[in-house]
Write a protein that holds these residues in place. Structure first.
Motif, mmCIF file in Angstrom:
data_model
loop_
_atom_site.group_PDB
_atom_site.id
_atom_site.type_symbol
_atom_site.label_atom_id
_atom_site.label_comp_id
_atom_site.label_asym_id
_atom_site.label_seq_id
_atom_site.Cartn_x
_atom_site.Cartn_y
_atom_site.Cartn_z
ATOM 1 N N VAL A 99 1.664 37.642 -17.901
ATOM 2 C CA VAL A 99 1.200 37.788 -18.700
ATOM 3 C C VAL A 99 1.981 37.401 -19.890
ATOM 4 C CG1 VAL A 99 -0.403 39.500 -20.188
ATOM 5 C CG2 VAL A 99 -0.867 39.424 -17.891
ATOM 6 N N LEU A 100 2.120 36.451 -20.962
ATOM 7 C CA LEU A 100 2.694 36.330 -22.243
ATOM 8 C C LEU A 100 2.392 36.657 -23.663
ATOM 9 C CD1 LEU A 100 3.543 32.946 -20.233
ATOM 10 C CD2 LEU A 100 5.180 34.673 -19.793
ATOM 11 N N GLY A 101 3.650 36.970 -24.007
ATOM 12 C CA GLY A 101 3.578 36.746 -25.380
ATOM 13 C C GLY A 101 3.914 35.899 -26.318
ATOM 14 N N THR A 102 3.503 34.931 -27.616
ATOM 15 C CA THR A 102 3.652 34.015 -27.844
ATOM 16 C C THR A 102 4.076 34.733 -29.064
ATOM 17 O OG1 THR A 102 1.679 32.990 -28.360
ATOM 18 C CG2 THR A 102 2.645 32.385 -26.135
ATOM 19 N N THR A 103 5.124 33.930 -30.468
ATOM 20 C CA THR A 103 5.734 34.134 -31.746
ATOM 21 C C THR A 103 5.967 32.757 -32.032
ATOM 22 O OG1 THR A 103 6.498 36.866 -31.073
ATOM 23 C CG2 THR A 103 7.264 35.328 -32.991
ATOM 24 N N ASN A 104 4.824 32.236 -32.833
ATOM 25 C CA ASN A 104 5.366 30.657 -33.480
ATOM 26 C C ASN A 104 6.918 31.535 -34.365
ATOM 27 O OD1 ASN A 104 5.090 28.819 -35.453
ATOM 28 N ND2 ASN A 104 3.733 27.797 -34.258
ATOM 29 N N PHE A 105 8.026 30.956 -34.611
ATOM 30 C CA PHE A 105 8.697 31.204 -35.564
ATOM 31 C C PHE A 105 9.060 30.459 -36.293
ATOM 32 C CE2 PHE A 105 11.148 33.065 -31.350
ATOM 33 C CZ PHE A 105 11.065 34.013 -31.119
ATOM 34 N N SER A 106 8.054 29.298 -37.041
ATOM 35 C CA SER A 106 8.239 27.975 -37.679
ATOM 36 C C SER A 106 6.990 28.907 -38.420
ATOM 37 C CB SER A 106 7.612 27.021 -37.126
ATOM 38 O OG SER A 106 8.389 26.273 -36.413
ATOM 39 N N ASN A 107 5.950 29.445 -38.305
ATOM 40 C CA ASN A 107 5.144 29.805 -39.244
ATOM 41 C C ASN A 107 5.442 31.034 -39.708
ATOM 42 O OD1 ASN A 107 3.327 27.614 -38.575
ATOM 43 N ND2 ASN A 107 2.577 29.195 -37.415
ATOM 44 N N LEU A 108 6.372 32.239 -39.084
ATOM 45 C CA LEU A 108 6.883 33.699 -39.074
ATOM 46 C C LEU A 108 7.712 33.569 -40.195
ATOM 47 C CD1 LEU A 108 6.591 36.427 -37.721
ATOM 48 C CD2 LEU A 108 9.250 36.132 -37.032
ATOM 49 N N PHE A 109 8.833 32.283 -40.601
ATOM 50 C CA PHE A 109 9.073 32.276 -41.215
ATOM 51 C C PHE A 109 9.223 31.268 -42.450
ATOM 52 C CE2 PHE A 109 11.629 33.452 -37.452
ATOM 53 C CZ PHE A 109 12.566 34.998 -38.210
ATOM 54 N N GLY A 110 8.551 30.238 -41.814
ATOM 55 C CA GLY A 110 7.869 28.882 -43.345
ATOM 56 C C GLY A 110 6.284 29.298 -43.587
ATOM 57 N N GLY A 111 5.860 30.091 -43.140
ATOM 58 C CA GLY A 111 4.308 30.255 -43.579
ATOM 59 C C GLY A 111 3.717 29.391 -42.487
ATOM 60 N N TYR A 112 2.285 29.691 -42.249
ATOM 61 C CA TYR A 112 0.805 28.434 -42.429
ATOM 62 C C TYR A 112 0.388 28.238 -43.107
ATOM 63 C CZ TYR A 112 -2.131 26.519 -39.530
ATOM 64 O OH TYR A 112 -3.737 26.266 -38.591
ATOM 65 N N THR A 113 0.654 26.891 -43.062
ATOM 66 C CA THR A 113 0.565 25.995 -44.288
ATOM 67 C C THR A 113 -1.226 25.402 -44.585
ATOM 68 O OG1 THR A 113 0.725 23.893 -43.301
ATOM 69 C CG2 THR A 113 2.752 24.815 -45.213
ATOM 70 N N GLY A 114 -1.877 25.201 -43.049
ATOM 71 C CA GLY A 114 -3.609 25.455 -43.398
ATOM 72 C C GLY A 114 -4.218 24.645 -41.886
ATOM 73 N N GLU A 115 -2.596 24.365 -41.279
ATOM 74 C CA GLU A 115 -2.407 23.165 -40.285
ATOM 75 C C GLU A 115 -1.026 23.132 -39.628
ATOM 76 O OE1 GLU A 115 -3.551 19.281 -40.781
ATOM 77 O OE2 GLU A 115 -1.543 18.580 -41.228
ATOM 78 N N PRO A 116 -1.353 23.162 -38.399
ATOM 79 C CA PRO A 116 0.484 23.418 -37.084
ATOM 80 C C PRO A 116 1.308 21.872 -37.786
ATOM 81 C CG PRO A 116 -1.512 23.159 -35.747
ATOM 82 C CD PRO A 116 -2.097 22.435 -36.986
ATOM 83 N N ARG A 117 2.454 22.496 -37.619
ATOM 84 C CA ARG A 117 3.596 21.551 -38.467
ATOM 85 C C ARG A 117 3.165 20.114 -36.631
ATOM 86 N NH1 ARG A 117 5.122 26.199 -40.070
ATOM 87 N NH2 ARG A 117 6.085 26.289 -42.334
ATOM 88 N N VAL A 118 4.296 19.347 -37.065
ATOM 89 C CA VAL A 118 4.068 17.899 -36.551
ATOM 90 C C VAL A 118 4.984 19.121 -35.076
ATOM 91 C CG1 VAL A 118 5.227 15.857 -35.225
ATOM 92 C CG2 VAL A 118 4.126 16.004 -37.673
ATOM 93 N N PHE A 119 6.041 19.753 -35.312
ATOM 94 C CA PHE A 119 7.020 20.520 -34.530
ATOM 95 C C PHE A 119 7.675 21.806 -35.336
ATOM 96 C CE2 PHE A 119 11.492 21.715 -34.101
ATOM 97 C CZ PHE A 119 11.783 21.416 -32.674
#
Length: 382
Positions: A99-119
Motif C-alpha cells: 500500500v503506497l502513498g504518493t507525493t507529486n513534488f512538482s505540484n507541491l513546490f511549483g503549484g498546480y497550473t490546471g493540467e499536469p506538466r510534461v515532466f
C-alpha cells in the motif's frame, strides 16, 4: 529526524490546502488510474549488480486525492533468485503486495497550473507484505516478511489530454523483520530496483483526465452581483408593501360594503380648487403601478414639501368610469397608497405629512377620459 519529517509533512499539507482552494470539486470516482510495470532488482549488499539481476513485473492501481497527494496498491512478482541470501528452488522467486502513498513534488513546490506538466517528479513510499516461494526440499527460514518500499518516479505525461503517463522508478525495498521478530531497516535485507511503467488515467466528471481549476469570479463581478441582489430585495420589499396596502384597502372596502345599506356616493372634486397642486400622476387602465415617466411629478411634490416644511398633502386617487363601482373604489385607494409609498420610501417624505383618499370613479376631472385615472395632490395647510 522525526521532527524534520513532521515539519515537512505539515508544510506540505499547508501548501496543498492553499492550492486546493482553486480546484473544481471532484467525485470519489474521479482521478483513478491503472498501470503495469516491469524491471529488475538485485540484492543491495554483498552481490554483483549486473551478474545478479532479477526480473520483476507488477500491477499498480491508484487514485490521486489531490494534485499533490495520492494512494496506490501495487503487486510485484520477482523471478529467479540470483544473488539471494536463500535459494528458493522455484522459477517465481516471490511476491510483494504494498500500500503506497504518493507525493507529486512538482505540484507541491511549483503549484498546480490546471493540467499536469510534461515532466514531473513523484515520490512513492509505503509498507507491504512479501512472500518468498520455496520447496519442501529447500525450506526457507522465513517465507513471509513485512516490507517497506521507497522510490522516486520520473514521470512523463503524454497525449493531448495527458491521460497517459510513463515513469522510470529507481527504488529500494526492505525486508523489515527478516532477522527475526525485530523490525528495522537493514541494507543487508534490502534490494535495489529499477522499474519502467505506464499508467492510464481514467476520465473524470469534469470532462478531463486530471484535476481542473475552479472558475473564480473577480471581486468587481461579485460586488456587482451583490448590488443587483440588494436591488431585487428592495423591489420585493416594495412590492410586498404594496400588496399589503392593497389587501388592507380591500378588507376596509369589504367591511364598508357589509355595513352600508346603500352604495357609497363618490365625491367628485374638480381641479379648480385653489389648493390643488399642479403635478398629477396618471395611471394605466385598471393598474395601480406607477409608470417610470410619472415619477417626475412625484419628484416635484417631494421638492415642494421640502421647500414648504409646514405643508401637509392630501393624496386623492381616482379611477375612470369603466368597471363596477366596488372595483373602482379599491383601485382609486390603491393608486393613492402607491403614490404615498413612493414619496416616503423613494424621496424620504415623512409619512405623517401625507394622507390618502380614494375617490372612486369619475369622468368629471378632465374632459379626456384617460386623464381621469389620476392622483392629485392638495396642500391642506392652505
Amino acid at each position: 529526524m522525526k521532527k524534520q519529517f513532521l515539519m515537512f509533512a505539515v508544510a506540505a499539507m499547508a501548501a496543498q490546502t492553499m492550492s486546493a482552494q482553486t480546484l473544481a470539486e471532484s467525485k470519489f470516482t474521479d482521478n483513478w488510474y491503472v498501470g503495469i510495470n516491469g524491471g529488475a532488482n538485485f540484492k543491495t549488499t554483498h552481490t554483483s549488480m549486473f551478474r545478479n539481476l532479477n526480473p520483476s513485473a507488477g500491477l499498480r492501481i491508484g487514485r490521486n486525492i489531490t494534485p499533490v497527494f495520492g494512494v496506490a496498491a501495487e503487486g510485484q512478482a520477482y523471478f529467479d533468485n540470483k544473488g539471494s541470501a536463500y535459494e528458493t528452488g522455484t522459477f517465481l522467486k516471490g511476491i510483494n503486495v504494498s500500500v503506497l502513498g504518493t507525493t507529486n513534488f512538482s505540484n507541491l513546490f511549483g503549484g498546480y497550473t490546471g493540467e499536469p506538466r510534461v515532466f514531473e517528479v513523484v515520490g512513492v513510499y509505503g509498507i507491504g507484505w512479501g512472500h518468498a516461494f520455496s520447496t519442501e526440499s529447500n525450506k526457507l527460514p522465513r517465507e513471509n516478511v513485512m516490507t517497506t518500499k521507497l522510490g522516486v518516479d520520473f514521470t512523463f505525461n503524454l497525449g493531448e489530454s495527458k491521460a497517459w503517463q510513463i515513469y522510470l522508478e529507481p527504488n529500494i525495498t526492505y525486508g523489515m523483520n527478516m532477522d527475526g521478530n525485530k523490525t528495522h531497516f537493514n541494507s543487508n535485507n534490502s534490494a535495489l530496483g529499477l522499474l519502467l511503467g505506464v499508467n492510464y488515467k481514467f476520465g473524470n466528471s469534469n470532462g478531463t483526465h486530471n484535476f481542473a481549476l475552479a472558475e473564480l469570479r473577480d471581486q468587481a463581478e461579485i460586488d456587482a452581483l451583490n448590488g443587483r441582489i440588494n436591488e431585487l430585495r428592495s423591489d420585493v420589499d416594495a412590492r410586498d408593501n404594496e400588496i399589503a396596502a392593497g389587501r388592507r384597502t380591500i378588507s376596509d372596502l369589504e367591511n364598508r360594503l357589509r355595513n352600508s345599506e346603500r352604495p357609497v356616493i363618490v365625491e367628485e372634486t374638480t381641479t379648480t380648487n385653489v389648493n390643488v397642486l399642479q403635478p398629477s400622476v396618471i395611471f394605466r387602465q385598471g393598474k395601480s403601478t406607477i409608470d417610470a415617466a410619472q415619477y417626475a411629478s412625484i419628484s416635484m411634490i417631494a421638492t415642494y414639501m421640502k421647500n414648504h416644511p409646514e405643508s401637509k398633502i392630501l393624496i386623492k386617487g381616482y379611477a375612470s368610469p369603466e368597471g363596477n363601482m366596488e372595483f373602482n373604489q379599491r383601485l382609486s385607494e390603491a393608486r393613492a397608497t402607491a403614490v404615498k409609498n413612493a414619496l416616503v420610501k423613494r424621496y424620504g417624505v415623512k409619512a405623517d405629512r401625507l394622507t390618502t383618499q380614494g375617490m372612486g370613479a369619475t369622468d368629471k376631472m378632465f374632459d379626456e377620459l384617460d386623464f381621469n385615472r389620476v392622483v392629485v395632490f392638495i396642500d391642506t395647510t392652505k
